[in-house]
Write a protein that holds these residues in place. Structure first.
Motif, PDB file in Angstrom:
ATOM      1  N   TYR A  36     -14.562 -44.146  25.717  1.00  0.00           N
ATOM      2  CA  TYR A  36     -15.050 -44.602  27.001  1.00  0.00           C
ATOM      3  C   TYR A  36     -15.211 -46.110  26.916  1.00  0.00           C
ATOM      4  O   TYR A  36     -15.265 -46.674  25.828  1.00  0.00           O
ATOM      5  N   ARG A  37     -15.309 -46.745  28.060  1.00  0.00           N
ATOM      6  CA  ARG A  37     -15.572 -48.172  28.059  1.00  0.00           C
ATOM      7  C   ARG A  37     -16.506 -48.544  29.198  1.00  0.00           C
ATOM      8  O   ARG A  37     -16.551 -47.874  30.231  1.00  0.00           O
ATOM      9  N   GLN A  38     -17.233 -49.641  28.957  1.00  0.00           N
ATOM     10  CA  GLN A  38     -18.183 -50.122  29.954  1.00  0.00           C
ATOM     11  C   GLN A  38     -18.106 -51.631  30.021  1.00  0.00           C
ATOM     12  O   GLN A  38     -18.400 -52.325  29.040  1.00  0.00           O
ATOM     13  N   ALA A  39     -17.694 -52.126  31.177  1.00  0.00           N
ATOM     14  CA  ALA A  39     -17.654 -53.561  31.422  1.00  0.00           C
ATOM     15  C   ALA A  39     -19.010 -53.985  31.993  1.00  0.00           C
ATOM     16  O   ALA A  39     -19.741 -53.163  32.548  1.00  0.00           O
ATOM     17  N   PRO A  40     -19.351 -55.273  31.881  1.00  0.00           N
ATOM     18  CA  PRO A  40     -20.647 -55.746  32.398  1.00  0.00           C
ATOM     19  C   PRO A  40     -20.830 -55.397  33.870  1.00  0.00           C
ATOM     20  O   PRO A  40     -19.941 -55.654  34.687  1.00  0.00           O
ATOM     21  N   GLY A  41     -21.966 -54.792  34.191  1.00  0.00           N
ATOM     22  CA  GLY A  41     -22.274 -54.462  35.573  1.00  0.00           C
ATOM     23  C   GLY A  41     -21.563 -53.243  36.108  1.00  0.00           C
ATOM     24  O   GLY A  41     -21.676 -52.935  37.304  1.00  0.00           O
ATOM     25  N   LYS A  42     -20.842 -52.544  35.252  1.00  0.00           N
ATOM     26  CA  LYS A  42     -20.092 -51.371  35.705  1.00  0.00           C
ATOM     27  C   LYS A  42     -20.528 -50.134  34.944  1.00  0.00           C
ATOM     28  O   LYS A  42     -21.163 -50.212  33.894  1.00  0.00           O
ATOM     29  N   GLN A  43     -20.162 -48.978  35.439  1.00  0.00           N
ATOM     30  CA  GLN A  43     -20.507 -47.740  34.765  1.00  0.00           C
ATOM     31  C   GLN A  43     -19.564 -47.491  33.599  1.00  0.00           C
ATOM     32  O   GLN A  43     -18.510 -48.102  33.494  1.00  0.00           O
ATOM     33  N   ARG A  44     -19.989 -46.598  32.726  1.00  0.00           N
ATOM     34  CA  ARG A  44     -19.161 -46.215  31.596  1.00  0.00           C
ATOM     35  C   ARG A  44     -18.134 -45.183  32.066  1.00  0.00           C
ATOM     36  O   ARG A  44     -18.475 -44.150  32.633  1.00  0.00           O
ATOM     37  N   ASP A  45     -16.874 -45.470  31.803  1.00  0.00           N
ATOM     38  CA  ASP A  45     -15.786 -44.620  32.277  1.00  0.00           C
ATOM     39  C   ASP A  45     -14.933 -44.108  31.126  1.00  0.00           C
ATOM     40  O   ASP A  45     -14.781 -44.790  30.100  1.00  0.00           O
ATOM     41  N   LEU A  46     -14.332 -42.959  31.337  1.00  0.00           N
ATOM     42  CA  LEU A  46     -13.404 -42.399  30.366  1.00  0.00           C
ATOM     43  C   LEU A  46     -12.141 -43.266  30.274  1.00  0.00           C
ATOM     44  O   LEU A  46     -11.567 -43.645  31.297  1.00  0.00           O
ATOM     45  N   VAL A  47     -11.728 -43.543  29.051  1.00  0.00           N
ATOM     46  CA  VAL A  47     -10.458 -44.217  28.813  1.00  0.00           C
ATOM     47  C   VAL A  47      -9.413 -43.165  28.445  1.00  0.00           C
ATOM     48  O   VAL A  47      -8.336 -43.103  29.037  1.00  0.00           O
ATOM     49  N   ALA A  48      -9.735 -42.356  27.448  1.00  0.00           N
ATOM     50  CA  ALA A  48      -8.821 -41.302  26.999  1.00  0.00           C
ATOM     51  C   ALA A  48      -9.590 -40.317  26.140  1.00  0.00           C
ATOM     52  O   ALA A  48     -10.578 -40.682  25.506  1.00  0.00           O
ATOM     53  N   ASP A  49      -9.135 -39.070  26.144  1.00  0.00           N
ATOM     54  CA  ASP A  49      -9.683 -38.102  25.214  1.00  0.00           C
ATOM     55  C   ASP A  49      -8.592 -37.172  24.720  1.00  0.00           C
ATOM     56  O   ASP A  49      -7.479 -37.143  25.273  1.00  0.00           O
ATOM     57  N   ILE A  50      -8.922 -36.456  23.646  1.00  0.00           N
ATOM     58  CA  ILE A  50      -7.947 -35.581  23.008  1.00  0.00           C
ATOM     59  C   ILE A  50      -8.669 -34.347  22.492  1.00  0.00           C
ATOM     60  O   ILE A  50      -9.745 -34.445  21.889  1.00  0.00           O
ATOM     61  N   SER A  51      -8.087 -33.191  22.740  1.00  0.00           N
ATOM     62  CA  SER A  51      -8.684 -31.943  22.283  1.00  0.00           C
ATOM     63  C   SER A  51      -8.287 -31.661  20.838  1.00  0.00           C
ATOM     64  O   SER A  51      -7.413 -32.326  20.277  1.00  0.00           O
ATOM     65  N   ASN A  52      -8.913 -30.650  20.247  1.00  0.00           N
ATOM     66  CA  ASN A  52      -8.549 -30.311  18.872  1.00  0.00           C
ATOM     67  C   ASN A  52      -7.145 -29.737  18.794  1.00  0.00           C
ATOM     68  O   ASN A  52      -6.559 -29.682  17.717  1.00  0.00           O
ATOM     69  N   GLY A  53      -6.585 -29.347  19.936  1.00  0.00           N
ATOM     70  CA  GLY A  53      -5.207 -28.874  19.959  1.00  0.00           C
ATOM     71  C   GLY A  53      -4.195 -29.962  20.260  1.00  0.00           C
ATOM     72  O   GLY A  53      -2.987 -29.706  20.268  1.00  0.00           O
ATOM     73  N   GLY A  54      -4.697 -31.163  20.525  1.00  0.00           N
ATOM     74  CA  GLY A  54      -3.799 -32.297  20.755  1.00  0.00           C
ATOM     75  C   GLY A  54      -3.542 -32.626  22.216  1.00  0.00           C
ATOM     76  O   GLY A  54      -2.781 -33.558  22.510  1.00  0.00           O
ATOM     77  N   SER A  55      -4.144 -31.898  23.134  1.00  0.00           N
ATOM     78  CA  SER A  55      -3.972 -32.228  24.556  1.00  0.00           C
ATOM     79  C   SER A  55      -4.725 -33.515  24.883  1.00  0.00           C
ATOM     80  O   SER A  55      -5.868 -33.688  24.467  1.00  0.00           O
ATOM     81  N   THR A  56      -4.072 -34.387  25.643  1.00  0.00           N
ATOM     82  CA  THR A  56      -4.645 -35.697  25.923  1.00  0.00           C
ATOM     83  C   THR A  56      -4.866 -35.912  27.422  1.00  0.00           C
ATOM     84  O   THR A  56      -4.171 -35.338  28.254  1.00  0.00           O
ATOM     85  N   THR A  57      -5.833 -36.768  27.709  1.00  0.00           N
ATOM     86  CA  THR A  57      -6.122 -37.211  29.071  1.00  0.00           C
ATOM     87  C   THR A  57      -6.269 -38.717  29.041  1.00  0.00           C
ATOM     88  O   THR A  57      -6.899 -39.248  28.115  1.00  0.00           O
ATOM     89  N   TYR A  58      -5.704 -39.404  30.017  1.00  0.00           N
ATOM     90  CA  TYR A  58      -5.804 -40.858  30.091  1.00  0.00           C
ATOM     91  C   TYR A  58      -6.270 -41.292  31.480  1.00  0.00           C
ATOM     92  O   TYR A  58      -5.899 -40.691  32.497  1.00  0.00           O
ATOM     93  N   ALA A  59      -7.049 -42.353  31.515  1.00  0.00           N
ATOM     94  CA  ALA A  59      -7.335 -42.998  32.784  1.00  0.00           C
ATOM     95  C   ALA A  59      -6.043 -43.592  33.318  1.00  0.00           C
ATOM     96  O   ALA A  59      -5.194 -44.070  32.553  1.00  0.00           O
ATOM     97  N   ALA A  60      -5.896 -43.594  34.626  1.00  0.00           N
ATOM     98  CA  ALA A  60      -4.670 -44.093  35.237  1.00  0.00           C
ATOM     99  C   ALA A  60      -4.402 -45.544  34.854  1.00  0.00           C
ATOM    100  O   ALA A  60      -3.244 -45.961  34.692  1.00  0.00           O
TER     101      ALA A  60
END
Length: 113
Positions: A36-60
């Motif tokens: 996740y990432r958080q810029a000054p003054g902004k909320q913390r957002d998902l950047v990318a994640d990965i499951s134990n099976g290797g499935s991935t998700t990315y922010a656009a």
């Protein structure tokens, strides 16, 4: 349980950085690992994640530039960041889900124009 993140720093636009985060202690059956990432003054957002099976998700905003991977034997998750832009500047946090959530301490990524 501790999450130790590393790899942040200062880089020029167009450059690359690789973040890593290792979970240690009494942690078993890790399911999702992510960044996740958080810029000054902004909320913390998902950047990318990965499951134990290797499935991935990315922010656009990072799709096609960032790649997440993991080494289950080492309880480590990586984030390869290429073609960095100034808007990628933020504190990056790793998160691990293993029946409950665990957060790392954050590592600063600064991209200069």
């Amino acid at each position: 349980v501790q999450l130790q993140a590393s790899g942040g720093g200062l880089v020029q636009a167009g450059g690359s950085l690789r973040l890593s985060c290792t979970a240690s202690g009494s942690i078993f059956n890790i399911n999702i690992m992510g960044w996740y990432r958080q810029a000054p003054g902004k909320q913390r957002d998902l950047v990318a994640d990965i499951s134990n099976g290797g499935s991935t998700t990315y922010a656009a905003s990072v799709k096609g530039r960032f790649t997440i991977s993991r080494d289950n034997a080492k309880n480590t998750v990586y984030l390869q960041m290429d073609s960095l832009k100034p808007e990628d500047t933020a504190v990056y946090y790793c998160k691990v889900y293993a029946r409950t959530e665990y957060w790392g301490q954050g590592t600063q990524v600064t991209v200069s124009s």
